[in-house]
Motif scaffolding. Structure first.
Motif, short mmCIF file in Angstrom:
data_model
loop_
_atom_site.label_atom_id
_atom_site.label_comp_id
_atom_site.label_asym_id
_atom_site.label_seq_id
_atom_site.Cartn_x
_atom_site.Cartn_y
_atom_site.Cartn_z
N TRP A 137 -0.23 71.91 28.31
CA TRP A 137 -0.80 72.18 27.14
C TRP A 137 -0.29 73.51 26.35
CZ3 TRP A 137 -3.47 76.17 25.61
CH2 TRP A 137 -4.39 76.79 26.43
N GLY A 138 0.01 74.59 27.17
CA GLY A 138 0.21 75.97 26.83
C GLY A 138 1.64 75.88 26.36
N PRO A 139 2.66 75.42 27.16
CA PRO A 139 3.92 75.64 26.55
C PRO A 139 4.12 74.81 25.58
CG PRO A 139 3.95 75.40 29.12
CD PRO A 139 2.48 75.38 28.55
N TRP A 140 3.52 73.51 25.56
CA TRP A 140 3.63 72.35 24.34
C TRP A 140 3.22 73.22 23.15
CZ3 TRP A 140 -0.24 70.94 21.15
CH2 TRP A 140 -0.03 69.94 20.40
N ALA A 141 1.98 73.79 23.07
CA ALA A 141 1.55 74.53 22.03
C ALA A 141 2.48 76.00 21.46
CB ALA A 141 0.10 74.99 22.10
N ALA A 142 3.08 76.38 22.64
CA ALA A 142 3.82 77.38 22.29
C ALA A 142 4.98 76.95 21.45
CB ALA A 142 4.35 78.30 23.60
N GLU A 143 5.83 75.77 21.90
CA GLU A 143 6.95 75.27 21.20
C GLU A 143 6.48 74.84 19.91
OE1 GLU A 143 9.96 71.50 21.92
OE2 GLU A 143 8.52 72.14 23.49
N VAL A 144 5.28 74.19 19.78
CA VAL A 144 5.03 73.86 18.19
C VAL A 144 4.91 75.06 17.36
CG1 VAL A 144 3.08 73.06 16.80
CG2 VAL A 144 3.93 71.71 19.22
N LEU A 145 4.29 76.10 17.79
CA LEU A 145 3.91 77.14 16.96
C LEU A 145 5.51 78.24 17.06
CD1 LEU A 145 0.43 78.21 18.29
CD2 LEU A 145 1.14 77.07 15.89
N ALA A 146 6.19 78.14 17.60
CA ALA A 146 7.44 78.76 17.79
C ALA A 146 8.33 78.56 16.39
CB ALA A 146 8.21 78.65 18.91
N ASP A 147 8.14 77.11 15.85
CA ASP A 147 8.91 76.68 14.90
C ASP A 147 8.45 77.39 13.53
OD1 ASP A 147 10.47 74.76 16.26
OD2 ASP A 147 9.01 73.20 15.82
N LEU A 148 7.24 78.11 13.65
CA LEU A 148 6.70 78.80 12.57
C LEU A 148 6.91 80.29 12.80
CD1 LEU A 148 3.23 77.31 12.19
CD2 LEU A 148 5.32 76.63 10.87
N GLY A 149 7.71 80.72 13.99
CA GLY A 149 7.95 82.30 14.11
C GLY A 149 6.91 82.90 14.74
#
Length: 405
Positions: free
Chosen positions: A276-288
């Protein structure tokens, strides 16, 4: 002529609504007939003694109501919690541990300091560097802080991604929707206000910083697949299809709260699972917005045993007679948090309505995660978790299932 049995589910709903007249917020959600609520509002002002006596009367009428076993067990637990709340409101002395047992069907013990020390050692290995562990943990948390002006965007992005997952895995009514708002001056970090008709308003408290690695849990807890999802599925299934009127009202300090908070705290596990950690990091990376998802997941696992410290604090305050300063120091020592965060926790633990509620998170998560892990070999997590979303399970029923394994 034989008198007709009392309509216990209807009278339970009326009783719950009367509690809200004495303590605003006691009814967490009501989605039933507005005329019932209006009738209750037009009644003479209730008294704690009157509510206590009515709860006892309804408990005595349950057998004659001839309800299905699961329905009767649910109502028995709820009415037992209400009877205790009424006694507390009337000023009757109720020992804190008895209060918790009546509300939530669990027995409390203090946590093991050795387990807390082991968690500290694991965290120490994950966060090398100079300074004390408390300082290094605080620095880690600061690195993960979400900029306040980006909080709403981050919440929306995670909510959308989790919603897609939950729709595919569990199913949701087509019309369901959640709207978010950022608030301040509250004793909690987030709150779901379920409005009925598959709609929720979720308030996010900005009094203290929110971390990027914590936001997935907050959104999963309040919305997908947590409180919002549970309310939607139970409104659709238990209320609309099965006509179980008792599920039109959700009442504080009752067994259903422990079930609801436990399942909500399992939200990330039930929707994303490992990674879940890398998953969330990928989602939020789209927002910078960037953070180390792998480290966040490992740190969360390491500190999980420290969740029990909050319940220890409640026991020390309300059962062992410790003063607020002692308890704040205990929270800071074992939870490795700042003085401000410890005092924020004390606000919750000393609130008249919420003082016992911390148990729903601690014991609810422990009970339901153990139950989820005890599923039959080969059964997917979703097939087990969906029972929590759909069935009127109680802590006592889950405990019996575990004992039968």
């Amino acid at each position: 002529m034989t008198a007709r049995p009392l309509d216990v589910p209807l009278e339970y709903v009326r009783l719950g609504l009367r509690f809200d007249r004495l303590e605003s917020g006691f009814v967490d959600a009501y989605t039933g007939d507005r005329r019932i609520r209006a009738e209750v509002e037009d009644e003479p002002a209730p008294t704690p003694q009157g509510l206590r006596d009515r709860a006892r009367e309804l408990l005595g009428e349950l057998a004659a109501a001839e309800l299905p076993a699961d329905r009767a067990e649910f109502l028995h637990g709820q009415l037992t919690g209400l009877e205790c709340s009424a006694r507390k409101m009337s000023g009757e002395p109720v020992a804190f541990l008895d209060e918790v047992a009546s509300y939530f069907q669990v027995e409390l013990t203090l946590g093991d300091p050795a387990a807390y020390a082991a968690a500290h050692a694991e965290l120490d290995a994950l966060l090398p560097g100079t300074g004390s562990l408390t300082e290094r943990y605080a620095a880690h948390r600061r690195r993960e802080e979400c900029p306040p002006d980006r909080l709403a965007d981050a919440v929306q992005a995670l909510s959308s991604a989790l919603r897609d997952r939950v729709r595919g895995e569990y199913g949701l009514p087509e019309a369901e929707t959640v709207r978010y708002e950022v608030v301040t001056d509250k004793p909690w970090s987030g709150f779901n206000y379920y409005e009925g008709d598959y709609r929720s308003r979720v308030a996010i408290n900005a009094d203290l910083p929110h971390r990027l690695g914590q936001l997935p849990h907050l959104v999963a807890h309040e919305s997908y697949p947590g409180h919002h999802t549970e309310h939607c599925r139970k409104e659709q299934g238990l209320v609309e299809r099965a006509a179980r009127l008792e599920h039109t009202v959700f009442l504080v300090n009752t067994p259903e709260c422990l079930m609801a908070e436990g399942l909500a705290d399992l939200g990330v596990q039930a929707s994303i699972g490992e990674g879940w950690g890398p998953w969330a990091a990928e989602v939020l990376a789209d927002l910078g917005l960037r953070f180390d998802g792998h480290l966040a997941e490992r740190v969360a696992a390491a500190v999980a045993p420290l969740n029990r410290v909050r319940q220890d604090a409640a026991v020390l305050l309300h059962d062992r007679g410790a003063d607020a300063d002692e308890v704040a120091a205990y929270i800071q020592r074992w939870s490795l948090v700042s003085a401000d965060r410890a005092r924020q926790q004390l606000r919750f633990l000393t609130h008249p309505l919420w003082r016992a509620y911390i148990t729903t998170y601690v014991e609810g998560f422990d009970l339901l995660s153990t139950w989820l892990d005890a599923r039959p070999a080969g059964q997917p997590v979703a097939d087990r978790f969906v029972r929590l979303l759909d069935e009127p399970l109680t802590p006592a029923a889950v405990t019996r299932e575990l004992q039968a394994v």
